[in-house]
Design a protein around this motif. Structure first.
Motif, mmCIF file in Angstrom:
data_model
loop_
_atom_site.group_PDB
_atom_site.id
_atom_site.type_symbol
_atom_site.label_atom_id
_atom_site.label_comp_id
_atom_site.label_asym_id
_atom_site.label_seq_id
_atom_site.Cartn_x
_atom_site.Cartn_y
_atom_site.Cartn_z
ATOM 1 N N ARG A 287 45.597 43.599 41.912
ATOM 2 C CA ARG A 287 46.675 42.702 41.489
ATOM 3 C C ARG A 287 47.411 42.135 42.699
ATOM 4 O O ARG A 287 47.752 40.944 42.729
ATOM 5 C CB ARG A 287 47.640 43.424 40.546
ATOM 6 N N ALA A 288 47.655 42.971 43.698
ATOM 7 C CA ALA A 288 48.336 42.501 44.908
ATOM 8 C C ALA A 288 47.490 41.447 45.626
ATOM 9 O O ALA A 288 48.015 40.434 46.123
ATOM 10 C CB ALA A 288 48.621 43.679 45.845
ATOM 11 N N MET A 289 46.186 41.675 45.685
ATOM 12 C CA MET A 289 45.301 40.708 46.317
ATOM 13 C C MET A 289 45.302 39.375 45.566
ATOM 14 O O MET A 289 45.428 38.299 46.167
ATOM 15 C CB MET A 289 43.877 41.264 46.372
ATOM 16 N N PHE A 290 45.182 39.441 44.230
ATOM 17 C CA PHE A 290 45.154 38.204 43.450
ATOM 18 C C PHE A 290 46.523 37.532 43.397
ATOM 19 O O PHE A 290 46.602 36.319 43.183
ATOM 20 C CB PHE A 290 44.595 38.474 42.055
ATOM 21 N N ASP A 291 47.605 38.290 43.586
ATOM 22 C CA ASP A 291 48.924 37.662 43.732
ATOM 23 C C ASP A 291 48.888 36.604 44.821
ATOM 24 O O ASP A 291 49.362 35.467 44.639
ATOM 25 C CB ASP A 291 49.975 38.725 44.110
ATOM 26 N N ILE B 152 45.242 31.777 32.423
ATOM 27 C CA ILE B 152 44.479 32.674 33.279
ATOM 28 C C ILE B 152 43.472 33.432 32.425
ATOM 29 O O ILE B 152 43.798 33.919 31.338
ATOM 30 C CB ILE B 152 45.401 33.656 34.024
ATOM 31 N N VAL B 153 42.227 33.535 32.939
ATOM 32 C CA VAL B 153 41.145 34.228 32.238
ATOM 33 C C VAL B 153 40.535 35.270 33.162
ATOM 34 O O VAL B 153 40.315 35.015 34.343
ATOM 35 C CB VAL B 153 40.045 33.235 31.799
ATOM 36 N N GLY B 154 40.229 36.437 32.614
ATOM 37 C CA GLY B 154 39.504 37.477 33.340
ATOM 38 C C GLY B 154 39.313 38.661 32.427
ATOM 39 O O GLY B 154 40.013 38.789 31.413
ATOM 40 N N SER B 155 38.363 39.542 32.758
ATOM 41 C CA SER B 155 38.171 40.734 31.919
ATOM 42 C C SER B 155 38.560 41.989 32.670
ATOM 43 O O SER B 155 38.558 42.032 33.904
ATOM 44 C CB SER B 155 36.717 40.841 31.422
ATOM 45 N N ILE B 156 38.924 43.032 31.902
ATOM 46 C CA ILE B 156 39.288 44.325 32.469
ATOM 47 C C ILE B 156 38.699 45.436 31.605
ATOM 48 O O ILE B 156 38.320 45.214 30.451
ATOM 49 C CB ILE B 156 40.823 44.508 32.562
ATOM 50 N N MET C 153 49.130 39.189 34.105
ATOM 51 C CA MET C 153 48.494 37.913 33.778
ATOM 52 C C MET C 153 49.490 36.968 33.108
ATOM 53 O O MET C 153 49.518 35.765 33.395
ATOM 54 C CB MET C 153 47.278 38.131 32.884
ATOM 55 N N ARG C 154 50.304 37.509 32.224
ATOM 56 C CA ARG C 154 51.308 36.690 31.535
ATOM 57 C C ARG C 154 52.293 36.090 32.537
ATOM 58 O O ARG C 154 52.629 34.902 32.468
ATOM 59 C CB ARG C 154 52.045 37.521 30.490
ATOM 60 N N LYS D 85 48.021 47.704 30.319
ATOM 61 C CA LYS D 85 49.160 46.890 29.888
ATOM 62 C C LYS D 85 49.850 46.245 31.082
ATOM 63 O O LYS D 85 50.359 45.121 30.978
ATOM 64 C CB LYS D 85 50.127 47.747 29.078
ATOM 65 N N LYS D 86 49.857 46.937 32.224
ATOM 66 C CA LYS D 86 50.414 46.333 33.437
ATOM 67 C C LYS D 86 49.651 45.070 33.812
ATOM 68 O O LYS D 86 50.251 44.063 34.198
ATOM 69 C CB LYS D 86 50.353 47.326 34.608
#
Length: 258
Positions: free
Chosen positions: A23-27, A80-84, A69-70, A63-64
């Motif tokens: 998440r930090a990287m994609f931020d 935004i689209v991606g899978s987890i 993403m929201r 949930k985080k």
């Protein structure tokens, strides 16, 4: 006024089983994306890599990530689209989220779990397709191994865009290239594939090849490097070619059972 949508394909390495680091990287990557982008696409399992051990990921991380993403969708005013890897009750899913900038969230559970890696033993497969209407386009959203199964993606929904998020490994990337192009041609739709790069925690190598093909199978963008790719999709391109060539009028009509 021409109907267009600008998309950003984020082709990136992933930190193995580390949602916080991803998440930090994609931020940072998302913050640098052009402000006029309408849709941002991240790879499959973008918070963990293609892990078969979802038990290694704290349940709170799911949930985080959806909340993250929201927030990103609101900040960039873009979907935004991606899978987890997502745990629900006693089952795990490879779940794609489509998060629009104004609180709308939809989801798709991967239909074709990758038996070669044992994904079918770990993740429950989905049985419903997802076609999302956004910015005047109808998008069908799918995940990685789904690409090998054209019946599941057949354009019986009159969609405009077929989109795959993936962790597709380098040894079989020739199939990825061929199938993305084929899906575009046979469905007379834009076909988007967003893959990752780098090595995962099991040593598997990924060479990207994220790409966008138009309805005639012409390649619009393509890359094998860590980068953000941009493409503008035109509704006029879809409509004019379908009206001129009318190949979809001759398609087979069928329904699928779960």
């Amino acid at each position: 006024m021409a109907i267009e949508i600008k998309i950003a394909l984020v082709q990136s390495p992933l930190h193995w089983e580390d949602p916080e680091a991803n998440r930090a990287m994609f931020d940072k990557k998302i913050a640098a994306i052009d402000d006029d982008v309408d849709l941002i696409v991240l790879p499959e399992m973008f918070t963990t890599g293609f892990t078969m051990k979802p038990q290694n990921i704290p349940a709170s991380e799911e949930k985080k990530t959806v909340e993250w993403m929201r927030r990103k969708a609101i900040e960039k005013d873009a979907a935004i689209v991606g899978s987890i890897a997502y745990k629900e009750d006693n089952d795990c899913y490879n779940r794609l989220f489509f998060v629009a900038p104004h609180a709308h969230i939809s989801q798709y559970d991967k239909r074709h779990t990758f038996t070669l890696a044992g994904e079918d033993k770990v993740y429950k497969r989905g049985d419903e397709q997802l076609v999302e209407t956004y910015k005047g386009f109808r998008l069908m959203l799918l995940i990685c191994y789904d690409l090998r199964f054209p019946v599941w993606a057949r354009n019986t929904f009159d969609y405009d865009v077929l989109l795959y998020v993936a962790n597709w490994p380098k040894p079989r990337v020739a199939a990825w290239d061929a199938l993305l192009k084929a899906r575009a041609i046979e469905n007379m739709a834009y076909c988007i594939g967003v893959n990752r790069v780098g090595r995962d925690g099991l040593g598997h190598e990924y060479s990207g090849h994220s790409a966008v093909y138009d309805v005639l199978g012409h390649k619009i963008v393509y890359s094998e490097s860590e980068e953000v790719l941009y493409a503008v999709l035109s509704k006029e391109h879809i409509v004019s070619n379908r009206e001129k060539l009318r190949f979809l009028d001759d398609r087979d009509r069928f329904t699928l059972t779960p």
